[in-house]
Design a protein around this motif. Sequence first.
Motif, PDB file in Angstrom:
ATOM      1  N   ASP A  58      -1.584  10.078  -7.270  1.00  0.00           N
ATOM      2  CA  ASP A  58      -0.823  10.247  -6.028  1.00  0.00           C
ATOM      3  C   ASP A  58      -1.564   9.631  -4.845  1.00  0.00           C
ATOM      4  O   ASP A  58      -0.936   9.027  -3.953  1.00  0.00           O
ATOM      5  N   ALA A  59      -2.896   9.774  -4.808  1.00  0.00           N
ATOM      6  CA  ALA A  59      -3.681   9.183  -3.721  1.00  0.00           C
ATOM      7  C   ALA A  59      -3.587   7.666  -3.758  1.00  0.00           C
ATOM      8  O   ALA A  59      -3.433   7.010  -2.716  1.00  0.00           O
ATOM      9  N   VAL A  60      -3.668   7.086  -4.950  1.00  0.00           N
ATOM     10  CA  VAL A  60      -3.555   5.631  -5.085  1.00  0.00           C
ATOM     11  C   VAL A  60      -2.180   5.164  -4.604  1.00  0.00           C
ATOM     12  O   VAL A  60      -2.059   4.155  -3.899  1.00  0.00           O
ATOM     13  N   ALA A  61      -1.153   5.931  -4.950  1.00  0.00           N
ATOM     14  CA  ALA A  61       0.199   5.544  -4.539  1.00  0.00           C
ATOM     15  C   ALA A  61       0.353   5.577  -3.025  1.00  0.00           C
ATOM     16  O   ALA A  61       0.957   4.675  -2.433  1.00  0.00           O
ATOM     17  N   VAL A  62      -0.190   6.607  -2.379  1.00  0.00           N
ATOM     18  CA  VAL A  62      -0.117   6.696  -0.915  1.00  0.00           C
ATOM     19  C   VAL A  62      -0.870   5.534  -0.278  1.00  0.00           C
ATOM     20  O   VAL A  62      -0.391   4.908   0.679  1.00  0.00           O
ATOM     21  N   CYS A  63      -2.054   5.232  -0.801  1.00  0.00           N
ATOM     22  CA  CYS A  63      -2.841   4.126  -0.250  1.00  0.00           C
ATOM     23  C   CYS A  63      -2.106   2.801  -0.397  1.00  0.00           C
ATOM     24  O   CYS A  63      -2.048   2.008   0.550  1.00  0.00           O
ATOM     25  N   GLN A  64      -1.536   2.570  -1.565  1.00  0.00           N
ATOM     26  CA  GLN A  64      -0.827   1.304  -1.781  1.00  0.00           C
ATOM     27  C   GLN A  64       0.381   1.170  -0.859  1.00  0.00           C
ATOM     28  O   GLN A  64       0.649   0.095  -0.329  1.00  0.00           O
ATOM     29  N   ARG A  65       1.093   2.277  -0.650  1.00  0.00           N
ATOM     30  CA  ARG A  65       2.236   2.208   0.281  1.00  0.00           C
ATOM     31  C   ARG A  65       1.759   1.949   1.701  1.00  0.00           C
ATOM     32  O   ARG A  65       2.433   1.251   2.476  1.00  0.00           O
ATOM     33  N   GLY A  66       0.593   2.495   2.060  1.00  0.00           N
ATOM     34  CA  GLY A  66       0.025   2.213   3.378  1.00  0.00           C
ATOM     35  C   GLY A  66      -0.326   0.746   3.535  1.00  0.00           C
ATOM     36  O   GLY A  66      -0.015   0.121   4.565  1.00  0.00           O
ATOM     37  N   PHE A  67      -0.983   0.163   2.519  1.00  0.00           N
ATOM     38  CA  PHE A  67      -1.297  -1.258   2.548  1.00  0.00           C
ATOM     39  C   PHE A  67      -0.017  -2.097   2.678  1.00  0.00           C
ATOM     40  O   PHE A  67       0.044  -3.063   3.448  1.00  0.00           O
ATOM     41  N   GLU A  68       0.989  -1.731   1.905  1.00  0.00           N
ATOM     42  CA  GLU A  68       2.235  -2.495   1.931  1.00  0.00           C
ATOM     43  C   GLU A  68       2.897  -2.431   3.309  1.00  0.00           C
ATOM     44  O   GLU A  68       3.420  -3.444   3.800  1.00  0.00           O
ATOM     45  N   ALA A  69       2.875  -1.261   3.933  1.00  0.00           N
ATOM     46  CA  ALA A  69       3.479  -1.127   5.263  1.00  0.00           C
ATOM     47  C   ALA A  69       2.757  -1.994   6.286  1.00  0.00           C
ATOM     48  O   ALA A  69       3.385  -2.631   7.146  1.00  0.00           O
ATOM     49  N   ILE A  70       1.445  -2.049   6.196  1.00  0.00           N
ATOM     50  CA  ILE A  70       0.665  -2.872   7.126  1.00  0.00           C
ATOM     51  C   ILE A  70       0.929  -4.363   6.893  1.00  0.00           C
ATOM     52  O   ILE A  70       1.067  -5.140   7.847  1.00  0.00           O
ATOM     53  N   ARG A  71       1.037  -4.759   5.625  1.00  0.00           N
ATOM     54  CA  ARG A  71       1.337  -6.166   5.345  1.00  0.00           C
ATOM     55  C   ARG A  71       2.728  -6.537   5.851  1.00  0.00           C
ATOM     56  O   ARG A  71       2.937  -7.605   6.422  1.00  0.00           O
ATOM     57  N   ARG A  72       3.712  -5.637   5.637  1.00  0.00           N
ATOM     58  CA  ARG A  72       5.063  -5.925   6.130  1.00  0.00           C
ATOM     59  C   ARG A  72       5.084  -6.039   7.646  1.00  0.00           C
ATOM     60  O   ARG A  72       5.886  -6.778   8.217  1.00  0.00           O
ATOM     61  N   ALA A  73       4.160  -5.304   8.300  1.00  0.00           N
ATOM     62  CA  ALA A  73       4.087  -5.357   9.769  1.00  0.00           C
ATOM     63  C   ALA A  73       3.468  -6.661  10.261  1.00  0.00           C
ATOM     64  O   ALA A  73       3.503  -6.940  11.466  1.00  0.00           O
ATOM     65  N   GLY A  74       2.878  -7.432   9.348  1.00  0.00           N
ATOM     66  CA  GLY A  74       2.431  -8.767   9.724  1.00  0.00           C
ATOM     67  C   GLY A  74       0.943  -9.026   9.700  1.00  0.00           C
ATOM     68  O   GLY A  74       0.503 -10.111  10.097  1.00  0.00           O
ATOM     69  N   ALA A  75       0.123  -8.067   9.220  1.00  0.00           N
ATOM     70  CA  ALA A  75      -1.326  -8.244   9.270  1.00  0.00           C
ATOM     71  C   ALA A  75      -1.919  -8.471   7.887  1.00  0.00           C
ATOM     72  O   ALA A  75      -1.484  -7.876   6.898  1.00  0.00           O
ATOM     73  N   VAL A  76      -2.938  -9.302   7.838  1.00  0.00           N
ATOM     74  CA  VAL A  76      -3.817  -9.399   6.682  1.00  0.00           C
ATOM     75  C   VAL A  76      -4.737  -8.173   6.699  1.00  0.00           C
ATOM     76  O   VAL A  76      -5.096  -7.669   7.770  1.00  0.00           O
ATOM     77  N   ILE A  77      -5.131  -7.680   5.531  1.00  0.00           N
ATOM     78  CA  ILE A  77      -5.999  -6.506   5.439  1.00  0.00           C
ATOM     79  C   ILE A  77      -7.318  -6.904   4.798  1.00  0.00           C
ATOM     80  O   ILE A  77      -7.331  -7.592   3.759  1.00  0.00           O
ATOM     81  N   ILE A  78      -8.420  -6.461   5.406  1.00  0.00           N
ATOM     82  CA  ILE A  78      -9.749  -6.673   4.832  1.00  0.00           C
ATOM     83  C   ILE A  78     -10.433  -5.312   4.786  1.00  0.00           C
ATOM     84  O   ILE A  78     -10.563  -4.631   5.809  1.00  0.00           O
ATOM     85  N   ALA A  79     -10.853  -4.882   3.585  1.00  0.00           N
ATOM     86  CA  ALA A  79     -11.443  -3.551   3.426  1.00  0.00           C
ATOM     87  C   ALA A  79     -12.716  -3.628   2.592  1.00  0.00           C
ATOM     88  O   ALA A  79     -12.849  -4.485   1.706  1.00  0.00           O
ATOM     89  N   THR A  80     -13.635  -2.730   2.896  1.00  0.00           N
ATOM     90  CA  THR A  80     -14.852  -2.584   2.106  1.00  0.00           C
ATOM     91  C   THR A  80     -14.896  -1.166   1.538  1.00  0.00           C
ATOM     92  O   THR A  80     -14.116  -0.297   1.914  1.00  0.00           O
ATOM     93  N   SER A  81     -15.860  -0.937   0.646  1.00  0.00           N
ATOM     94  CA  SER A  81     -16.028   0.387   0.045  1.00  0.00           C
ATOM     95  C   SER A  81     -17.074   1.186   0.820  1.00  0.00           C
ATOM     96  O   SER A  81     -18.028   0.636   1.366  1.00  0.00           O
ATOM     97  N   GLY A  82     -16.875   2.507   0.872  1.00  0.00           N
ATOM     98  CA  GLY A  82     -17.824   3.405   1.517  1.00  0.00           C
ATOM     99  C   GLY A  82     -18.539   4.260   0.496  1.00  0.00           C
ATOM    100  O   GLY A  82     -18.439   4.028  -0.717  1.00  0.00           O
ATOM    101  N   ASN A  83     -19.256   5.279   0.968  1.00  0.00           N
ATOM    102  CA  ASN A  83     -19.992   6.122   0.040  1.00  0.00           C
ATOM    103  C   ASN A  83     -19.085   7.051  -0.755  1.00  0.00           C
ATOM    104  O   ASN A  83     -19.494   7.611  -1.768  1.00  0.00           O
ATOM    105  N   HIS A  84     -17.838   7.226  -0.322  1.00  0.00           N
ATOM    106  CA  HIS A  84     -16.896   8.037  -1.095  1.00  0.00           C
ATOM    107  C   HIS A  84     -16.163   7.208  -2.146  1.00  0.00           C
ATOM    108  O   HIS A  84     -15.702   7.761  -3.146  1.00  0.00           O
ATOM    109  N   ASP A  85     -15.997   5.931  -1.908  1.00  0.00           N
ATOM    110  CA  ASP A  85     -15.256   5.081  -2.830  1.00  0.00           C
ATOM    111  C   ASP A  85     -16.101   4.692  -4.028  1.00  0.00           C
ATOM    112  O   ASP A  85     -17.337   4.661  -3.967  1.00  0.00           O
ATOM    113  N   SER A  86     -15.440   4.338  -5.096  1.00  0.00           N
ATOM    114  CA  SER A  86     -16.083   3.592  -6.170  1.00  0.00           C
ATOM    115  C   SER A  86     -15.870   2.117  -5.864  1.00  0.00           C
ATOM    116  O   SER A  86     -14.728   1.645  -5.839  1.00  0.00           O
ATOM    117  N   ALA A  87     -16.972   1.406  -5.609  1.00  0.00           N
ATOM    118  CA  ALA A  87     -16.835  -0.016  -5.271  1.00  0.00           C
ATOM    119  C   ALA A  87     -16.133  -0.768  -6.394  1.00  0.00           C
ATOM    120  O   ALA A  87     -15.296  -1.645  -6.150  1.00  0.00           O
TER     121      ALA A  87
END
Length: 390
Positions: A58-87
Amino acid sequence: MRILHTSDWHIGRTFHGVDLLADQEQILGHIAAVVAERGVDVVVVPGDVYDRSIPSADAVAVCQRGFEAIRRAGAVIIATSGNHDSATRLGAGSAFTAAGGLHLLTRVSAVADPVVLRDDHGPVLFYGIPYLEPEITRAELGVPTARSHAEILDAAMSRVRADLDSREPGARSIVLAHAFVVGAEATGSERSISVGGVETVPASSFDGVDYVALGHLHSPQTLRTGVRYSGSPLPYSFGERTHRKAVLVVDVDQEGLRGVEQVDLPVVRGLSRITGTVEELLASDRYAAVEDDYVSAVLTDRQRPVDAMRTLRRRFPHAVHLEWQRPEGDDLLRYREKVHGRSDLDIARSFLTDVRDEPTDADIRWVEEALAAAARVGEVAAESARAETA
């Protein structure tokens, strides 16, 4: 070029056991709206995209929908991993997602391989520095004796500056980094895997670039004009209840950094602390405005209320935390006053009365026998100690 800086989404995080996915999806929708309204070209997310190294489906699905909404709004996305993420997990498929405008920079070996975007004035270079744990990354960065985060980050930035020096003149540079920079203030909801000051890094480590988009701390903070934390888009502890959550809109022109504007995000659900007896909290008009907030209640009833959380949720359906605070004051001082000059049997009788009810004669006999047995054990121990020293 216009850049939106946001960080520490922590998708999948819970708040005192409450699922926040609906709140997180809503706030990502607001970020996408800012992208569209402000004509943002690039959104940068420096770490802690997820709250766990293995996020739920469910968390992955929410994140992917967030990425998709930002892309539809017109922006490229650049993200890095933090200490909570698995790189490794966050960066899976990054070669394919980059083709669709989602650049996931999670490999330590690639810190000097920027995403190169162009505007009317030439290239803008985006370098992603994932969270750098010294034990894991020092060999890969060529500093086998490094022990601190500062040493590791300096090694990474040396590679960034070397690459930047090899580029065409006039190239602008943006660094994404997940770190605790000296001079910033933690809020309490950031979970650290280090202790003491070994995790902190100086702001001077980032000298030589136009803008540093920081992640890790949850409140918007400015260390230097071009070195900033955007903070998290939602509050993740009651210590953050007074924060104004925001994103940063960063403009770069042909000379480099032109300006940074903080754009406040809407409050999805407020956080409130309330204090009083259960009866007062349920009846008083003063708490009407916080009925729909996430609530932390301090109860001041003379006796611990039974099933208090269920009772409070009749008025505050999003109550998530409560504690009982005796109204008389400090428990330790009051206990000393209560037991001063009293026998062990009297103290035990009062204890039974407080936690259960008035003890029976049989209860008292059991207590007397237990106290007598304890006294005998003490006498034997004392006698043994005297024999050893004789």
